[in-house]
Write a protein that holds these residues in place. Sequence first.
Motif, PDB file in Angstrom:
ATOM      1  N   PHE A   5      -1.940  -1.343 -11.781  1.00  0.00           N
ATOM      2  CA  PHE A   5      -2.559  -1.212 -13.113  1.00  0.00           C
ATOM      3  C   PHE A   5      -3.774  -2.516 -13.412  1.00  0.00           C
ATOM      4  O   PHE A   5      -4.519  -2.079 -14.055  1.00  0.00           O
ATOM      5  N   THR A   6      -4.023  -3.436 -12.255  1.00  0.00           N
ATOM      6  CA  THR A   6      -5.116  -4.033 -12.481  1.00  0.00           C
ATOM      7  C   THR A   6      -6.240  -3.709 -11.537  1.00  0.00           C
ATOM      8  O   THR A   6      -7.445  -3.886 -11.403  1.00  0.00           O
ATOM      9  N   ARG A 234       1.272   2.613 -18.083  1.00  0.00           N
ATOM     10  CA  ARG A 234      -0.211   2.340 -17.981  1.00  0.00           C
ATOM     11  C   ARG A 234      -0.499   0.896 -17.944  1.00  0.00           C
ATOM     12  O   ARG A 234      -1.619   0.311 -17.553  1.00  0.00           O
ATOM     13  N   GLY A 235       0.622  -0.035 -17.928  1.00  0.00           N
ATOM     14  CA  GLY A 235       0.295  -1.403 -17.603  1.00  0.00           C
ATOM     15  C   GLY A 235       2.098  -1.909 -17.328  1.00  0.00           C
ATOM     16  O   GLY A 235       2.751  -1.612 -18.103  1.00  0.00           O
ATOM     17  N   ALA A 237       3.115  -5.925 -16.366  1.00  0.00           N
ATOM     18  CA  ALA A 237       2.954  -7.236 -15.948  1.00  0.00           C
ATOM     19  C   ALA A 237       3.787  -8.072 -16.359  1.00  0.00           C
ATOM     20  O   ALA A 237       4.504  -8.233 -17.408  1.00  0.00           O
TER      21      ALA A 237
END
Length: 305
Positions: A5-6, A234-235, A237
């Motif tokens: 994602f990053t 989508r993310g 974390a």
Amino acid sequence: MTDAFTAPGRFFRGNLHTHSTLSDGVLPPAEVCRRYAAQGYDFIALTDHFIGLYGYPVADTRPFRGAGFTTLLGAELHSGAMANGELWHILAVGLPADFAPGHAPDFAPAEGQETGAAIAARAAAAGAFVAIAHPQWSGLTLADARGIEAAHAVEVYNHGCAVGSDRADGFGIADLLLTEGRRLSLIATDDAHFTEPDHFGGWVMVKAEENAPEPLLAALKAGRFYATQGPELRGVALDGAAVEVACSAVSTVIVQGRGSAAVACHGAAMTRARVPLGRCAGSPWLRVTAIDAAGRRAWSNPIWR
Ligand SMILES: [Zn+2]
Ligand SMILES: [Zn+2]
């Protein structure tokens, strides 16, 4: 390590496990590629059964690459017996076209052939991304799985096994291996033979800067992807004592950890969730499952702490 994602680039949709008329699938390689491209896939790996019965095929899918669609060369490798006496099934994506056959005449274990662990190690050394295929369908034990030291991944969802035998799961084995400290990633695949509705049901979304074999293979080995039956992640974390998840609209977001640890967040058409670690707080690894209103799931790779 940079996660999916990053990392720079975008997500490309791919199926890593497919068969054709080069082994026991019913469609020729060109037609398999055409159907996946038409369905909107960015890439596939044709992974026919690498046994003597079929002439040890590593399907040459390079002619079927085109604008917006590429292929990785691969095969499903078979050699050596599992504890139940049946032949190993090991997925190898990114194999060289001239990967040397061993001694695997057919779907039965043969005297003197290399072990599953040995052929997996040979494939990884040749550059392949190696996955333990369909653990539940194979009936493999934790000790069997533990022995494949070269594995990058476990096939946690196999759509063909879901449709044909209701034995699609690989999470039982994968979670135990994670808890032993094995840094494995988690793939969903079709294992399509086109003999039944065994296609377009499970895939990976791979983050890369280009839809080309080398960057896709590097991203697979680095774990920069997630697995899905439809929902988008989508993310994902870790933020202090919670996991922040961004996704397409889902009904449930679950964070899982070792043992029985899991924390669920329920809602309607959620595109964000902040899931407190709770009972997962002591786990060395965490992973996320997002489930949409139709019951389709997306699965993150493990986050290591
Ligand atoms: Zn198989
Ligand atoms: Zn297969």
